[in-house]
Design a protein around this motif. Sequence first.
Motif, PDB file in Angstrom:
ATOM      1  N   LEU A  56       0.833  -1.207   0.000  1.00 18.78           N
ATOM      2  CA  LEU A  56       0.000   0.000   0.000  1.00 18.78           C
ATOM      3  C   LEU A  56       0.864   1.252   0.000  1.00 18.78           C
ATOM      4  O   LEU A  56       0.503   2.270  -0.609  1.00 18.78           O
ATOM      5  CB  LEU A  56      -0.924  -0.002   1.221  1.00 18.78           C
ATOM      6  N   LEU A  57       2.001   1.198   0.669  1.00 23.79           N
ATOM      7  CA  LEU A  57       2.875   2.368   0.717  1.00 23.79           C
ATOM      8  C   LEU A  57       3.589   2.582  -0.613  1.00 23.79           C
ATOM      9  O   LEU A  57       3.944   3.717  -0.956  1.00 23.79           O
ATOM     10  CB  LEU A  57       3.895   2.229   1.851  1.00 23.79           C
ATOM     11  N   ASP A  58       3.827   1.498  -1.362  1.00 26.14           N
ATOM     12  CA  ASP A  58       4.375   1.638  -2.708  1.00 26.14           C
ATOM     13  C   ASP A  58       3.322   2.161  -3.679  1.00 26.14           C
ATOM     14  O   ASP A  58       3.636   2.891  -4.621  1.00 26.14           O
ATOM     15  CB  ASP A  58       4.900   0.288  -3.214  1.00 26.14           C
ATOM     16  N   ARG A  59       2.069   1.781  -3.456  1.00 22.96           N
ATOM     17  CA  ARG A  59       0.986   2.104  -4.401  1.00 22.96           C
ATOM     18  C   ARG A  59       0.323   3.436  -4.110  1.00 22.96           C
ATOM     19  O   ARG A  59      -0.075   4.149  -5.023  1.00 22.96           O
ATOM     20  CB  ARG A  59      -0.077   0.991  -4.340  1.00 22.96           C
ATOM     21  N   LEU A  60       0.167   3.795  -2.814  1.00 20.75           N
ATOM     22  CA  LEU A  60      -0.663   4.937  -2.445  1.00 20.75           C
ATOM     23  C   LEU A  60       0.134   5.998  -1.686  1.00 20.75           C
ATOM     24  O   LEU A  60       0.119   6.023  -0.452  1.00 20.75           O
ATOM     25  CB  LEU A  60      -1.848   4.471  -1.576  1.00 20.75           C
ATOM     26  N   PRO A  61       0.805   6.881  -2.379  1.00 25.59           N
ATOM     27  CA  PRO A  61       1.460   7.987  -1.673  1.00 25.59           C
ATOM     28  C   PRO A  61       0.407   8.938  -1.116  1.00 25.59           C
ATOM     29  O   PRO A  61      -0.661   9.130  -1.705  1.00 25.59           O
ATOM     30  CB  PRO A  61       2.291   8.664  -2.774  1.00 25.59           C
ATOM     31  N   LEU A  62       0.668   9.495   0.051  1.00 22.72           N
ATOM     32  CA  LEU A  62      -0.249  10.476   0.633  1.00 22.72           C
ATOM     33  C   LEU A  62      -0.089  11.814  -0.088  1.00 22.72           C
ATOM     34  O   LEU A  62       0.953  12.086  -0.692  1.00 22.72           O
ATOM     35  CB  LEU A  62       0.046  10.618   2.131  1.00 22.72           C
ATOM     36  N   PRO A  63      -1.105  12.667  -0.017  1.00 28.93           N
ATOM     37  CA  PRO A  63      -1.081  13.910  -0.814  1.00 28.93           C
ATOM     38  C   PRO A  63      -0.205  15.012  -0.218  1.00 28.93           C
ATOM     39  O   PRO A  63      -0.494  16.188  -0.399  1.00 28.93           O
ATOM     40  CB  PRO A  63      -2.560  14.319  -0.837  1.00 28.93           C
ATOM     41  N   PHE A  64       0.823  14.643   0.511  1.00 29.29           N
ATOM     42  CA  PHE A  64       1.741  15.644   1.060  1.00 29.29           C
ATOM     43  C   PHE A  64       3.094  14.994   1.310  1.00 29.29           C
ATOM     44  O   PHE A  64       3.197  13.795   1.577  1.00 29.29           O
ATOM     45  CB  PHE A  64       1.198  16.246   2.370  1.00 29.29           C
ATOM     46  N   LEU A  65       4.143  15.747   1.156  1.00 33.87           N
ATOM     47  CA  LEU A  65       5.521  15.355   1.490  1.00 33.87           C
ATOM     48  C   LEU A  65       6.059  14.182   0.674  1.00 33.87           C
ATOM     49  O   LEU A  65       6.945  13.466   1.116  1.00 33.87           O
ATOM     50  CB  LEU A  65       5.648  15.035   2.985  1.00 33.87           C
ATOM     51  N   ARG A  90      12.259  -0.004  -7.406  1.00 34.26           N
ATOM     52  CA  ARG A  90      10.859   0.183  -7.795  1.00 34.26           C
ATOM     53  C   ARG A  90       9.912  -0.325  -6.724  1.00 34.26           C
ATOM     54  O   ARG A  90       8.782   0.160  -6.595  1.00 34.26           O
ATOM     55  CB  ARG A  90      10.570  -0.550  -9.106  1.00 34.26           C
ATOM     56  N   PHE A  91      10.344  -1.324  -5.966  1.00 33.41           N
ATOM     57  CA  PHE A  91       9.486  -1.949  -4.957  1.00 33.41           C
ATOM     58  C   PHE A  91      10.176  -1.944  -3.599  1.00 33.41           C
ATOM     59  O   PHE A  91      10.028  -2.875  -2.808  1.00 33.41           O
ATOM     60  CB  PHE A  91       9.163  -3.393  -5.361  1.00 33.41           C
ATOM     61  N   SER A  92      10.939  -0.898  -3.317  1.00 30.53           N
ATOM     62  CA  SER A  92      11.792  -0.913  -2.133  1.00 30.53           C
ATOM     63  C   SER A  92      10.994  -1.030  -0.831  1.00 30.53           C
ATOM     64  O   SER A  92      11.438  -1.680   0.117  1.00 30.53           O
ATOM     65  CB  SER A  92      12.681   0.339  -2.096  1.00 30.53           C
ATOM     66  N   ALA A  93       9.816  -0.392  -0.762  1.00 27.73           N
ATOM     67  CA  ALA A  93       9.033  -0.469   0.476  1.00 27.73           C
ATOM     68  C   ALA A  93       8.624  -1.911   0.765  1.00 27.73           C
ATOM     69  O   ALA A  93       8.807  -2.423   1.873  1.00 27.73           O
ATOM     70  CB  ALA A  93       7.792   0.422   0.387  1.00 27.73           C
ATOM     71  N   THR A  94       8.069  -2.598  -0.252  1.00 32.96           N
ATOM     72  CA  THR A  94       7.577  -3.953  -0.045  1.00 32.96           C
ATOM     73  C   THR A  94       8.717  -4.938   0.159  1.00 32.96           C
ATOM     74  O   THR A  94       8.676  -5.783   1.064  1.00 32.96           O
ATOM     75  CB  THR A  94       6.711  -4.390  -1.240  1.00 32.96           C
TER      76      THR A  94
END
Length: 421
Positions: free
Chosen positions: A74-83, A354-358
């Motif tokens: 989810l963190l790779d796919r969905l960046p939050l709208p800030f920072l 490309r997938f560093s978070a996961t």
Amino acid sequence: MPTEPVLPTTEAVPGRRWRVLSIGLLGFASGLPLALSLSTLQAWFTTAGMSLKTIGWITLISQAYVFKFLWAPLLDRLPLPFLGRRRGWILLMQLLCGAALISMSFYTPQGAATTIAFLGVLLAFASATQDIAYDAHRTDLLPPAERGWGTAFSQGGYRLGMLVSGALALILADHLGWAWVYRLMGALMLGSMLVTVSSPDAPGERPTRSFAEAVVQPFADFFTRYGKVALAWLALMVLYKLSDAFALSLSTTFLLRVPQFSLTQLGAINKTFGLIAGLLGALAGGWVVTRMRLFPALLALGVAQALVNLGYIWLVHSGPDIYALATVVGLENFFSGLGSTAFVVLVTGLCNMRFSATQYALLSSLSAVGRVFLGPLSAWLVPQVGWSTFFVITVLSAIPGLLLVIVLRHAIHRVELAQPH
């Protein structure tokens, strides 16, 4: 042996220095919550008179560190709208960590152990999610030439955060009580949000294009790139730090009840001296991995971090001898810091940017298995064999991981020389 790599000259030195320094500062924020859901919480429950069985089970509240790879996509796919892609998640999780810590301060183990455990689960979840974003941010931000020192600063900052939430927390608990300790740690966690806001973004950040790409491709990419040795890499993640985690699973309870150190002694000597030694070990590890091949570093440091567990047998018979405590925990933390830096360099090299978070979350989750799940086993084993035999068993538990390092020596060399994916 390879010579120290030359840092790129395309960027001004001050910018490079801030990039590496910011990784260290964010490492502090990443390390701060860990002890508060593990060793410091264990000390709180121990001084409250809770049973060894209860203390063993309370270690399971940190399971989020093991299963964090499940929501890492989810963190790779969905960046939050800030920072940006990573820092927005880091900021949000720091806010949740601070809120959970302050909430825990309003309860006691005697009257609300279940509520504290629930809030501890929330704290561990937020902390583990912060780690996902931070580890990915570090992996994306640091070019290969800066990974050695960047990892050293990361490990140093992480251990400094544990120093504050471990050593300082125990000392303050002896004078102010546990409620104020958790409130102060919560306030410090909220203050770390300022670092997140001012830290740099990795260049060329790009979220994955679809949910399938975020969930399936990180795992498919890992197994495709490493083929037959992929499962061996995953096993190494579990086994390399197993001896370390086994010995530390009930170490706080051991030091309070067997040699019978006070909270202040534990904070001033065990936590402060030990974590400073770990900080020095982490920085020394940065120097080692720039001058020594990764395979011999992993092997030698893995042997050393296992053998130092034998020092705890000294403490079984020494009583509250602060010099014995300083010697044992100093050596244990120094070699653990050395081994951790080399290990993190390996994990970073295994990841595809490309997938560093996961991918980093998957690998680091496996390395947390021992730290999280060995508590109940240790609580059962100690009454059966005694503390001295228990620490011998922790040393022997390092053997499978060391054998696997030897088996993977050629693969480790290839990862060390590979360019970023």
